[in-house]
Scaffold this motif. Structure first.
Motif, short mmCIF file in Angstrom:
data_model
loop_
_atom_site.label_atom_id
_atom_site.label_comp_id
_atom_site.label_asym_id
_atom_site.label_seq_id
_atom_site.Cartn_x
_atom_site.Cartn_y
_atom_site.Cartn_z
N PRO A 73 92.24 43.51 63.77
CA PRO A 73 93.38 42.89 64.19
C PRO A 73 94.60 43.48 63.54
O PRO A 73 95.83 43.34 63.90
N ILE A 74 94.38 44.33 62.30
CA ILE A 74 95.62 44.62 61.70
C ILE A 74 95.94 46.13 62.21
O ILE A 74 95.23 47.11 62.22
N GLN A 75 97.44 46.16 62.51
CA GLN A 75 97.77 47.48 62.86
C GLN A 75 98.61 48.27 61.76
O GLN A 75 98.28 49.59 61.29
N TYR A 81 100.96 43.42 60.26
CA TYR A 81 101.46 43.47 61.77
C TYR A 81 100.31 43.77 62.26
O TYR A 81 99.42 44.52 61.99
N THR A 82 100.09 42.90 63.64
CA THR A 82 98.88 43.24 64.33
C THR A 82 99.16 44.02 65.66
O THR A 82 100.48 44.49 65.99
N HIS A 83 98.05 44.43 66.27
CA HIS A 83 98.20 45.10 67.59
C HIS A 83 99.00 44.37 68.71
O HIS A 83 99.43 45.03 69.56
N ASP A 84 99.39 43.10 68.57
CA ASP A 84 99.80 42.28 69.44
C ASP A 84 100.99 42.00 69.01
O ASP A 84 102.05 41.27 69.72
N PRO A 132 92.14 38.85 57.79
CA PRO A 132 93.67 38.33 58.06
C PRO A 132 94.12 38.66 59.15
O PRO A 132 93.96 39.79 59.81
N ALA A 133 94.80 37.66 59.84
CA ALA A 133 95.78 37.82 61.23
C ALA A 133 94.83 37.82 62.14
O ALA A 133 95.22 38.18 63.40
#
Length: 816
Positions: free
Chosen positions: A5-7, A15-18, A378-379
Motif C-alpha cells: 500500500p505504501i507509495q 502516502y499510498t498509491h491511491d 500501515p495504511a
C-alpha cells in the motif's frame, strides 16, 4: 495480486498509491497503579472520548508493537555514564549483567502504541496552485506510479493537501492521550517489523523496497512462514470473531502484557455517516425480531442475554439519533510469532484459551493468513472483511489501549521484575525493572518528581537492607561519593564475611571493591572519644544548636527546669566564645561549677554519661582528630549501640544515649552532603530514630529541601513511613520503596504515602508481601509491585543480613 500500500512517506505521514495519506503517532504510555480502579476508569473515559472524536477522520489504525528490550544497548549506554575510581569495576559487572540477562530475558519486550489516522484531502484552489512550481514534479510522480516505481520523496504540492488535516489529527489525539508525531525511523521500524517478526529486529533505516524484503509462505494452513537470507520465523494472525455484549473490565489490549512471549495487536476502526449507523441498528433490530419469532414458534422463554441486548440496542439507537454517537466498525487481529511453527502453535493456543475465559472468541483462519498480514501493514485497506465487529466508543475504551506496565527507568542498572499481575513471580515475569539513582533531579519530561531522594521502608527481615546495598554498590560506579551511617554495625562484617577464598578466586573485582571502602568504626574506647562532638566539627550557630540539643536530650529536662536550660545555653555560648578548642566536656565543667545546685547536678550527670560507655563519642576537650572522609565510599558504624524498637520511646539509659548519638551523626552527614563539588549519596539507616527528635526532624527536612541543589541524594531507610507522610516531606522524595506492612493501619499509611488508591485489595496486598517484594513509586509517579533481584552470587552473599542457621532451616524443611 495484492499491492503493497505504501507509495512514499515524509515525516510522520504515509502516502499510498491511491493518493491517500495516513499520519502516524506514538502515544505517551499510560500507567495505572496496582489495584487502582479510579485511575483505570479515567483512562477508559479518555479513550471513550477520543474514539468519539475520531469519527471526523473516517478511519483509524491502532497498533501495539512489541519491541524487544535490547539488553546490550542499554548496558552499553549505562557503562558510558560510569566514571571515577570504580568505573572499570562497574563495566565488568555491566558485562556480566549482559550475559545473565541475555539468557534470562531473551523474550522480554516493551510495548509501544501507535495510532494512524486517515487524513482528509484539502481541495486546492487556483491561487494555491499558482504558488507551487511543481506541475512537472506532480506529473513526474504520476509517471513514476504508472511505471510501478515508488520513490521515497513526496512533492510539496501533495504534502500541502494534507497538512491542515494532519494538524487537526495531532491536536485531537494529543488532547486526549498525549502523543508524539512518529519519526520516519519509527515508521520504517513498523513496516520492516512485519517482514521479520520473530527474527532479529530492524534498526529503522532503509528504502521502502529494502523494508519489504522477505519471502512470505502461507503454505501451512493457519500459519505464515517468513524467510530472510539468514533467518526464518513463523507467525499466526488471530482475528476477533465474537465479542460479548458487555466488555467491561475485559482489558483485551492489555492483559497479555504479562506473557512470556510477545503479542502484537492491529485494530482498524471505520466510521460511517449517521444514516449508515442508524441503518446498522435497524439491521440488528430485525435480527432480534427474527429471534423472537423463532422463540415463539418453538414455545420457549426469552433468553436473558437477548433481553439485555435488546435494551442496550434501544439505548444505543436513541444515542445515535439524539447525540450522534458513532459506531466503530472494527477489525482486530492479534499476532503471535516465534522461531518454529510448534512454538507459534502453543502461543496461539494460550492466547485463544485466555480470551475464551474473557468470553471473547478469537480464531486462527486457515486460508486468510496472507490477507491478514497485508491488512496489518500501515495504511493498508481492509481486505479480509469476515471479522468485522461493531463497537461503541465505550466498548472500545474497555480495551485499555495505551496502558503499559512500565516502571522505573529506561537506562539504569537491573533492579528486579514487575510482578503486579496476579500469580506473577520472579521466575515467570518478563517485565524487567531498571533504576538510575541520578536522573530524577534533572527534571526529565513527564516526571512527577524532580528530587533524587529515596525512602526505603518496611519491617526487619523483609529486604530493606538488601535493596539498599544493591543501590549502594551500583551507585558508586557513577562516581558518587558516599557516606552511609550504620547504627547496627553490620555492613563491614557482612561484606567481609562474603570474601571467602573461593569467592576471591571467582570474583577478584568484588574483593577490590569491598576492601577499598573506608569503614569508620566508632566504639566506646578512649581512642574514639569525642569524634562525634558537635563542637569539634561544626561552627557558629549550628554548633551551638547541635550542642544544646544533645545536652538537653541527655539531661531529660522537664518543662519547669528553665534555669537548667538557660545554663546549658550560656555554657555552650561561653565555651564557643572563650575557648580556642571548644568541646562538650568543657561545657559540662561550666555547669558543674555553677552556684545553682540544680545546674550543678545536671553537670555531674552529664559528666558521668560523657565519660563512660559509647556516649564518650560525643564528649571531648576539643583536641580530637576529626573523622576522615577521604575515600569515595565511607561507612560510619558504631559498636554496641542499643537501639529502641521502632516507634518506641527510648526506655533505658543505653537506648536514650543511642538516640542522642543519632543527632551529631546526622549533623556530620549533613556537613558531608553540603559539599556541592561532587555527586553524593547520603544514607541514613534506622532514620526513624532521627525523626523521634526535634533536631533530627529539622535535619532531615533541611537535607530533603536542599539536596537537589547540592547534588546530593539522601536515602532514608526506616521501618515506618508514618513520620514522612507529610506533604512538605513526601513531595521532596523522588522514589519510594515500601516493603511489607505489619498492620492494616500501617498499610493505610503506606497507601497514602505512595498516592495509591485506598481499597481492600491494596491493603491486603501490602500486608501479604513476601521477602524481597515491595511497592515502588518511581520518579514518574507510577506505582507497581516488584520483586528485587540481584544477579551476582558474591553480592547476594554480602547482602544477606541473616545469621547462619547452621543447617536448621534445611533440617526443618526436610520433614515438611
Amino acid at each position: 495480486m495484492i499491492q503493497f500500500p505504501i507509495q512514499s512517506y515524509k515525516g510522520n505521514v504515509i502516502y499510498t498509491h491511491d493518493m491517500e495519506a495516513w499520519s502516524y503517532y506514538r502515544l505517551h504510555e499510560n500507567t495505572v497503579g496496582v489495584n487502582e480502579q479510579e485511575a483505570e476508569n479515567h483512562l477508559v473515559n479518555r479513550l471513550q472520548r477520543l474514539a468519539w472524536q475520531f469519527a471526523a477522520f473516517e478511519e483509524i489504525d491502532y497498533k501495539i508493537v512489541p519491541i524487544p528490550v535490547d539488553i546490550d544497548k542499554r548496558m552499553d549506554s549505562l557503562q558510558q555514564q560510569y566514571e571515577g575510581k570504580y568505573a572499570e569495576i562497574g563495566k565488568y559487572y555491566a558485562e556480566r549483567a549482559k550475559e545473565i540477562l541475555r539468557e534470562e530475558a531473551k523474550n522480554v519486550v516493551e510495548y509501544k502504541f501507535f495510532v494512524g489516522i486517515k487524513l482528509k484531502k484539502r481541495e486546492l484552489d487556483e491561487n494555491i496552485l499558482s504558488t507551487f512550481s511543481s506541475s512537472f514534479k506532480s506529473m513526474n510522480r504520476y509517471l513514476q506510479k504508472l511505471a510501478g516505481f515508488g520513490g521515497h520523496e513526496v512533492d510539496d504540492l501533495t504534502a500541502s493537501m494534507f497538512e491542515e488535516s494532519e494538524e487537526d489529527a495531532y491536536a485531537t489525539i494529543n488532547n486526549y492521550l498525549g502523543a508524539f508525531r512518529a519519526k520516519e525511523k519509527e515508521l520504517c521500524y513498523i513496516i520492516r517489523h512485519q517482514f521479520v517478526r520473530g527474527q532479529e529486529q530492524p534498526d529503522g533505516d532503509g528504502s521502502v523496497y529494502s523494508l519489504t524484503e522477505g519471502i512470505l509462505d502461507p503454505g501451512k494452513a493457519g500459519y505464515l512462514h517468513i524467510r530472510q537470507l539468514d533467518d526464518e520465523s513463523w507467525c499466526a494472525f488471530l482475528p476477533v470473531s465474537e465479542f460479548p455484549v458487555d466488555l467491561s473490565h475485559k482489558e483485551w489490549a492489555y492483559f497479555f502484557q504479562s506473557y512470556h512471549f510477545p503479542v502484537e495487536v492491529n485494530m482498524r476502526t471505520i466510521y460511517k455517516k449517521k444514516k449508515d449507523d442508524e441503518n446498522q441498528t435497524n439491521t440488528i433490530k430485525k435480527r432480534f425480531r427474527d429471534q423472537d419469532a423463532q422463540l415463539i414458534e418453538a414455545n420457549e422463554d426469552d433468553d436473558s442475554l437477548i433481553n439485555t441486548g435488546r435494551e442496550l440496542l434501544h439505548e444505543l439507537e436513541n444515542e445515535i439519533k439524539n447525540q450522534g454517537k458513532p459506531l466503530l466498525r472494527t477489525h482486530i487481529n492479534f499476532v503471535v510469532y516465534g522461531q518454529t511453527k510448534e512454538e507459534v502453535r502453543k502461543r496461539a493456543r494460550r492466547l485463544k484459551s485466555d480470551f475464551k475465559d474473557q468470553q471473547i472468541e478469537i480464531v486462527q483462519p486457515l486460508a486468510d493468513q496472507l490477507l491478514l498480514f497485508h491488512q496489518s501493514l500501515p495504511a493498508a485497506k481492509i481486505i479480509a472483511e469476515d471479522w468485522e465487529q461493531i463497537l461503541t466508543p465505550e466498548s472500545f475504551a474497555e480495551s485499555l489501549f495505551s496502558l503499559t506496565r512500565k516502571i522505573g527507568n529506561t537506562v539504569g542498572f537491573y533492579l528486579g521484575k514487575n510482578i503486579s499481575h496476579d500469580g506473577e513471580s520472579i521466575e515467570s515475569s518478563q517485565s524487567l525493572v531498571f533504576y538510575h539513582p541520578f536522573l530524577a533531579h534533572l527534571g526529565l519530561k513527564g516526571s512527577k518528581y524532580s528530587s533524587p531522594h529515596v525512602t526505603i521502608s518496611g519491617p526487619t527481615g523483609m529486604g530493606k537492607s538488601y535493596l539498599l546495598k544493591d543501590i549502594l554498590l551500583n551507585g558508586v560506579f557513577f562516581g558518587a561519593k558516599v557516606l552511609m551511617t550504620d547504627p547496627k554495625n553490620e555492613v563491614e562484617k557482612k561484606f567481609k564475611q562474603a570474601l571467602t577464598p573461593e569467592m576471591e578466586r571467582m570474583a577478584p573485582f568484588f574483593k577490590e571493591l569491598i576492601e577499598s571502602f573506608n569503614y569508620i568504626t566508632l566504639s566506646s574506647e578512649k581512642k574514639d572519644a569525642g569524634k562525634l562532638d558537635p563542637l569539634t566539627f561544626l561552627e557558629g550557630e549550628e554548633a551551638q544548636d547541635a550542642a544544646v540539643g544533645v545536652l538537653e536530650y541527655l539531661s531529660e529536662l522537664q518543662s519547669n527546669e528553665r534555669n537548667v536550660k538557660t545554663a546549658i545555653y550560656k555554657g555552650v555560648r561561653h565555651v564557643l566564645q572563650q575557648e580556642e578548642k571548644p568541646g562538650l566536656l568543657k561545657v559540662v565543667r561550666y555547669l558543674q561549677e555553677s552556684d545553682d545546685q540544680d545546674v550543678k547536678n545536671v553537670g555531674d550527670l552529664l559528666y558521668e554519661i560523657g565519660t563512660n560507655g559509647v556516649a564518650k563519642l560525643m564528649f571531648s576537650e576539643g583536641d580530637v582528630d576529626g573523622i576522615s572522609l577521604g575515600e569515595q565510599v565511607n561507612i560510619l558504624q558504631i559498636q554496641n549501640l542499643n537501639l529502641p524498637d521502632e516507634g518506641e520511646k527510648a526506655a533505658t539509659r543505653d537506648e536514650h544515649i543511642a538516640v542522642a548519638l543519632m543527632q551529631p551523626l546526622a549533623k556530620f552527614a549533613t556537613k558531608f552532603a553540603r559539599d556541592d563539588t561532587v555527586v553524593k549519596m547520603t544514607i541514613f539507616e534506622e532514620a526513624w530514630m532521627l525523626m523521634n527528635t526535634g533536631a533530627g526532624d529539622r535535619l532531615i527536612n533541611e537535607l530533603l529541601r536542599t539536596g537537589r541543589s547540592l547534588r546530593s541524594a539522601v536515602y532514608i531507610v526506616t521501618q515506618s513511613t508514618y513520620e514522612y507522610n507529610k506533604p512538605q516531606i513526601k513531595e521532596n522524595i523522588g522514589t519510594k520503596f515500601a516493603f511489607k506492612a505489619k498492620t492494616t493501619e500501617e498499610a493505610g499509611n503506606i497507601i497514602e504515602f505512595l498516592g495509591m488508591e485506598d481499597n481492600k485489595a491494596n491493603r491486603n496486598m501490602l500486608k501479604n508481601l513476601s521477602e524481597g517484594q515491595c511497592i515502588v513509586e518511581d520518579m514518574y509517579g507510577r506505582t507497581a509491585k516488584i520483586q528485587t533481584d540481584v544477579l551476582f552470587d558474591e553480592w547476594i552473599s554480602a547482602f544477606n543480613t541473616k545469621e547462619s542457621d547452621r543447617g536448621r532451616a534445611e533440617t526443618e524443611e526436610a520433614f515438611m
